[in-house]
Design a protein around this motif. Structure first.
Motif, PDB file in Angstrom:
ATOM      1  N   ILE A   2       0.828  -1.198   0.000  1.00 47.08           N
ATOM      2  CA  ILE A   2       0.000   0.000   0.000  1.00 47.08           C
ATOM      3  C   ILE A   2       0.867   1.254   0.000  1.00 47.08           C
ATOM      4  N   VAL A   3       1.941   1.229   0.789  1.00 45.47           N
ATOM      5  CA  VAL A   3       2.846   2.383   0.856  1.00 45.47           C
ATOM      6  C   VAL A   3       3.476   2.632  -0.511  1.00 45.47           C
ATOM      7  N   PHE A   4       3.952   1.560  -1.169  1.00 47.60           N
ATOM      8  CA  PHE A   4       4.542   1.708  -2.500  1.00 47.60           C
ATOM      9  C   PHE A   4       3.518   2.246  -3.497  1.00 47.60           C
ATOM     10  N   ALA A   5       2.271   1.782  -3.394  1.00 49.09           N
ATOM     11  CA  ALA A   5       1.228   2.242  -4.300  1.00 49.09           C
ATOM     12  C   ALA A   5       0.946   3.725  -4.103  1.00 49.09           C
ATOM     13  N   LEU A   6       0.903   4.173  -2.853  1.00 45.30           N
ATOM     14  CA  LEU A   6       0.656   5.592  -2.578  1.00 45.30           C
ATOM     15  C   LEU A   6       1.810   6.457  -3.065  1.00 45.30           C
ATOM     16  N   LEU A   7       3.040   5.999  -2.835  1.00 42.79           N
ATOM     17  CA  LEU A   7       4.202   6.752  -3.325  1.00 42.79           C
ATOM     18  C   LEU A   7       4.209   6.797  -4.852  1.00 42.79           C
ATOM     19  N   ALA A   8       3.867   5.675  -5.476  1.00 39.82           N
ATOM     20  CA  ALA A   8       3.790   5.656  -6.940  1.00 39.82           C
ATOM     21  C   ALA A   8       2.703   6.589  -7.434  1.00 39.82           C
ATOM     22  N   ALA A   9       1.579   6.674  -6.708  1.00 43.23           N
ATOM     23  CA  ALA A   9       0.481   7.558  -7.109  1.00 43.23           C
ATOM     24  C   ALA A   9       0.906   9.023  -7.027  1.00 43.23           C
ATOM     25  N   ALA A  12       3.295   9.556  -9.885  1.00 43.61           N
ATOM     26  CA  ALA A  12       2.547   9.539 -11.141  1.00 43.61           C
ATOM     27  C   ALA A  12       1.788  10.847 -11.340  1.00 43.61           C
ATOM     28  N   GLY A  13       1.170  11.350 -10.277  1.00 44.61           N
ATOM     29  CA  GLY A  13       0.466  12.619 -10.356  1.00 44.61           C
ATOM     30  C   GLY A  13       1.404  13.764 -10.698  1.00 44.61           C
ATOM     31  N   PHE A  14       2.591  13.757 -10.104  1.00 47.28           N
ATOM     32  CA  PHE A  14       3.572  14.806 -10.385  1.00 47.28           C
ATOM     33  C   PHE A  14       3.986  14.789 -11.850  1.00 47.28           C
ATOM     34  N   VAL A  15       4.296  13.605 -12.369  1.00 46.97           N
ATOM     35  CA  VAL A  15       4.701  13.485 -13.771  1.00 46.97           C
ATOM     36  C   VAL A  15       3.582  13.971 -14.685  1.00 46.97           C
ATOM     37  N   ARG A  16       2.358  13.579 -14.379  1.00 47.26           N
ATOM     38  CA  ARG A  16       1.230  13.993 -15.200  1.00 47.26           C
ATOM     39  C   ARG A  16       1.020  15.500 -15.152  1.00 47.26           C
ATOM     40  N   GLY A  17       1.121  16.095 -13.962  1.00 43.52           N
ATOM     41  CA  GLY A  17       0.960  17.532 -13.837  1.00 43.52           C
ATOM     42  C   GLY A  17       2.046  18.302 -14.561  1.00 43.52           C
ATOM     43  N   GLY A  44      -5.302   2.354 -13.708  1.00 42.25           N
ATOM     44  CA  GLY A  44      -4.638   3.482 -14.347  1.00 42.25           C
ATOM     45  C   GLY A  44      -5.593   4.306 -15.195  1.00 42.25           C
ATOM     46  N   LEU A  45      -6.467   3.643 -15.930  1.00 45.55           N
ATOM     47  CA  LEU A  45      -7.436   4.352 -16.775  1.00 45.55           C
ATOM     48  C   LEU A  45      -8.409   5.178 -15.936  1.00 45.55           C
ATOM     49  N   ILE A  46      -8.898   4.586 -14.851  1.00 47.46           N
ATOM     50  CA  ILE A  46      -9.833   5.317 -13.979  1.00 47.46           C
ATOM     51  C   ILE A  46      -9.137   6.517 -13.339  1.00 47.46           C
ATOM     52  N   SER A  47      -7.894   6.321 -12.911  1.00 47.01           N
ATOM     53  CA  SER A  47      -7.133   7.415 -12.302  1.00 47.01           C
ATOM     54  C   SER A  47      -6.917   8.551 -13.304  1.00 47.01           C
ATOM     55  N   LEU A  48      -6.616   8.191 -14.558  1.00 45.45           N
ATOM     56  CA  LEU A  48      -6.430   9.207 -15.597  1.00 45.45           C
ATOM     57  C   LEU A  48      -7.704  10.015 -15.821  1.00 45.45           C
ATOM     58  N   PHE A  49      -8.839   9.339 -15.823  1.00 42.88           N
ATOM     59  CA  PHE A  49     -10.106  10.045 -16.043  1.00 42.88           C
ATOM     60  C   PHE A  49     -10.409  10.979 -14.872  1.00 42.88           C
ATOM     61  N   LEU A  50     -10.227  10.495 -13.653  1.00 42.20           N
ATOM     62  CA  LEU A  50     -10.529  11.315 -12.478  1.00 42.20           C
ATOM     63  C   LEU A  50      -9.675  12.574 -12.456  1.00 42.20           C
ATOM     64  N   ILE A  51      -8.381  12.432 -12.706  1.00 40.85           N
ATOM     65  CA  ILE A  51      -7.510  13.605 -12.661  1.00 40.85           C
ATOM     66  C   ILE A  51      -7.781  14.516 -13.863  1.00 40.85           C
ATOM     67  N   LEU A 194      -6.506   5.792  -4.217  1.00 35.06           N
ATOM     68  CA  LEU A 194      -5.233   6.395  -4.619  1.00 35.06           C
ATOM     69  C   LEU A 194      -5.388   7.819  -5.134  1.00 35.06           C
ATOM     70  N   PHE A 195      -6.626   8.242  -5.439  1.00 35.17           N
ATOM     71  CA  PHE A 195      -6.827   9.539  -6.089  1.00 35.17           C
ATOM     72  C   PHE A 195      -6.307  10.726  -5.279  1.00 35.17           C
ATOM     73  N   PRO A 196      -6.513  10.793  -3.941  1.00 30.90           N
ATOM     74  CA  PRO A 196      -5.937  11.931  -3.206  1.00 30.90           C
ATOM     75  C   PRO A 196      -4.422  12.043  -3.384  1.00 30.90           C
ATOM     76  N   ALA A 197      -3.732  10.906  -3.422  1.00 31.67           N
ATOM     77  CA  ALA A 197      -2.284  10.932  -3.626  1.00 31.67           C
ATOM     78  C   ALA A 197      -1.949  11.407  -5.040  1.00 31.67           C
TER      79      ALA A 197
END
Length: 238
Positions: A2-9, A12-17, A44-51, A194-197
């Motif tokens: 879970i920790v690795f997933a949150l850090l990756a999120a 991932a958000g930083f790279v996308r922004g 990944g697809l759902i996360s992309l749509f949400l952001i 993962l979306f808040p991260a």
């Protein structure tokens, strides 16, 4: 995990922004080490749509019209990538998803010298690979990144155009996944968790984008993607 997933999120958000793409390039290779590759792609697809919903104003203001034909062609080609994802053994799918992450870096970073492709064929190839990578790995970015990062558009327009394509592709492709019986509420819940991260990292990425020049933006994008690709390959081999 879970920790690795949150850090990756967050990463991932930083790279996308910062870049306008790359969220799945960072997030999916990490998630697919713990869950099925197809499930990781759906998250990944759902996360992309949400952001993407947070950037509607930026997309309307800055996106280039090339995003329309590229999105249309990508939608046609996405089922081919999904077929490849479901037809291959899980082990091969994991390896190839990590390879797509590495390929994103290579496509952006390798010098092309004086090689220039006419705009229409370049858009056609971009649409095809955007759709295929979107279906196969939940990573439409590697298909469109060379067209927009190496083109003549200013960074703001290139970045917003890629965001527009993600916004068009991700809900349709996610719905197609669910229709085919690939994933469901568990993947939706994981993406929401993962979306808040992702949002936190995306906010920092937007701030960083406003402080760099075009060249710095291209170099930073290549370096971040290269680091993410090496990290994904190292985790896969380990």
């Amino acid at each position: 995990m879970i920790v690795f997933a949150l850090l990756a999120a967050i990463a991932a958000g930083f790279v996308r922004g910062l870049a306008g793409f790359g969220l799945s390039v960072v997030l999916v290779p990490v998630l697919q080490l713990a869950i099925a590759p197809s499930a990781a792609v759906l998250v990944g697809l759902i996360s992309l749509f949400l952001i993407g919903l947070t950037d509607l104003g930026r997309v309307r203001r800055d996106a280039d019209r090339s995003a329309i034909p590229i999105s249309a062609l990508a939608l046609v080609c996405m089922p081919l990538g999904l077929w490849a994802l479901t037809a291959l053994p899980v082990e091969w799918a994991r390896v190839l998803i990590a390879a797509v992450s590495l390929g994103a870096f290579v496509l952006v970073a390798v010098p092309l010298g004086k090689v220039v492709m006419p705009r229409l064929p370049a858009m056609g190839l971009s649409g095809f690979f955007t759709g295929f990578f979107g279906g196969f790995a939940g990573m439409p970015g590697p298909g469109m990144a060379p067209f927009y990062l190496r083109g003549r558009l200013e960074p703001a327009a290139a970045r917003a155009s890629m965001m527009a394509i993600f916004l068009a592709l991700t809900p349709i492709s996610a719905a197609f996944f669910v229709w085919r019986g690939i994933g469901g509420w568990n993947e939706v819940k994981l993406a929401l968790m993962l979306f808040p991260a992702v949002l936190f990292g995306d906010w920092f990425g937007h701030r960083a984008f406003g402080r760099v020049s075009k060249t710095q933006w291209q170099v930073a994008t290549a370096l971040v993607l290269g680091g993410a690709a090496l990290g994904a390959m190292w985790k896969l081999l380990a």
